[in-house]
Write an enzyme that holds these catalytic residues in place. Sequence first.
Site, PDB file in Angstrom:
ATOM      1  N   ASN A  38     -30.004 -27.565  68.832  1.00  0.00           N
ATOM      2  CA  ASN A  38     -29.146 -26.396  68.669  1.00  0.00           C
ATOM      3  C   ASN A  38     -28.859 -25.810  69.834  1.00  0.00           C
ATOM      4  O   ASN A  38     -27.693 -25.416  70.289  1.00  0.00           O
ATOM      5  CB  ASN A  38     -29.331 -25.535  67.286  1.00  0.00           C
ATOM      6  CG  ASN A  38     -28.839 -26.262  66.119  1.00  0.00           C
ATOM      7  OD1 ASN A  38     -28.047 -27.103  66.147  1.00  0.00           O
ATOM      8  ND2 ASN A  38     -29.805 -25.955  65.114  1.00  0.00           N
ATOM      9  N   HIS A  81     -24.606 -26.192  67.823  1.00  0.00           N
ATOM     10  CA  HIS A  81     -24.685 -26.366  66.453  1.00  0.00           C
ATOM     11  C   HIS A  81     -23.935 -27.593  65.900  1.00  0.00           C
ATOM     12  O   HIS A  81     -24.358 -28.311  64.996  1.00  0.00           O
ATOM     13  CB  HIS A  81     -23.993 -25.185  65.504  1.00  0.00           C
ATOM     14  CG  HIS A  81     -25.308 -24.098  65.720  1.00  0.00           C
ATOM     15  ND1 HIS A  81     -26.417 -23.957  64.934  1.00  0.00           N
ATOM     16  CD2 HIS A  81     -25.227 -22.850  66.554  1.00  0.00           C
ATOM     17  CE1 HIS A  81     -27.154 -22.853  65.621  1.00  0.00           C
ATOM     18  NE2 HIS A  81     -26.395 -22.230  66.232  1.00  0.00           N
ATOM     19  N   GLU A 116     -33.469 -28.146  58.483  1.00  0.00           N
ATOM     20  CA  GLU A 116     -33.863 -29.697  58.922  1.00  0.00           C
ATOM     21  C   GLU A 116     -35.128 -30.126  58.176  1.00  0.00           C
ATOM     22  O   GLU A 116     -35.642 -31.154  58.537  1.00  0.00           O
ATOM     23  CB  GLU A 116     -34.159 -29.386  60.387  1.00  0.00           C
ATOM     24  CG  GLU A 116     -35.408 -28.759  60.928  1.00  0.00           C
ATOM     25  CD  GLU A 116     -35.320 -27.349  61.068  1.00  0.00           C
ATOM     26  OE1 GLU A 116     -36.221 -26.972  61.869  1.00  0.00           O
ATOM     27  OE2 GLU A 116     -34.557 -26.637  60.503  1.00  0.00           O
TER      28      GLU A 116
END
Length: 226
Positions: free
Chosen positions: A107, A112, A142
Amino acid sequence: ATVSASSTVDMHEWHPVRRNGDALTVLWSNILLPDKSILSIGLDITERKKVEYQLAVKATTDDLTGCFNRFSILRQFKEALVVCAPGDPFSHFSILMLDLDHFKNINDRWGHLTGDAALLHFCEKIRELSLPDYALGRLGGEEFLILLPRTDDQSALLFSQKLRLALTEKPLFNNGEKITLSFSGGVVFVTGGVSDTSVLLTLADNALYDAKRTGRSKTVISEPAL
C-alpha cells in the site's frame, strides 16, 4: 401441468422457462370457483427474487474480493463445528488462517488500488487451487480463513505450499512491475475435541503469529492438532 383441474389451497412457486431459456419465478394457485370450474392465477415475481438473491449475496460476501465476509465464514465455521464428532472422521476438517506478508509495504509503495489488486490476486489463486467444498472468507484487512472439509493438518499444509508456489509462478503485475506475494499461515485440525470456535481461532492465530515471528512466508501447524 400446472394449469389443472385440481384446486390448491395456497400459492406455490412455479419455475417455467421462456423460449430463450430464461427461468422465471411465478407464484401460482388454482382456485375452485362456485360453479366447480378452476381459476388459475399466476403472479410473476422473477424480478423480486433476483433482488432478494442480490441482497442475500451482498449480506454474506466481501465487497472487494467476492469471498465470504467475516460474519458468513465464521457462521460456516460454527456450523461445521456443531456436526464435528470425534468418532466421525468424515466430519473432521481443518481451518487455515492466512495473512499476506508485508501488505502495508504494498500500500505504501504502490498505493491502495494496487493493494486491492493484490487482495484480489491472492483470492483468485486460492480459488484456483480449492476444491468445490472449500470455503474462503475474509476476516478483515489482509487476513483470510479457509475451511477445508475432510482435510487433516498435513493436507492443509500441502495446500498452503501449493498456494505459495502458485503465487511465485504467477505474480501480480502492476504497470509492468512484478509483485510476488507471500503469506504466513496457521493450521488447526478439528476433530470435535473442542467445541468453542474462539479457542480454535486463537490456536490458528497463534500458529500464524509463530510463522511470522520465525521469518514469514511459511505455514505452521498448531500443536497439539485438534
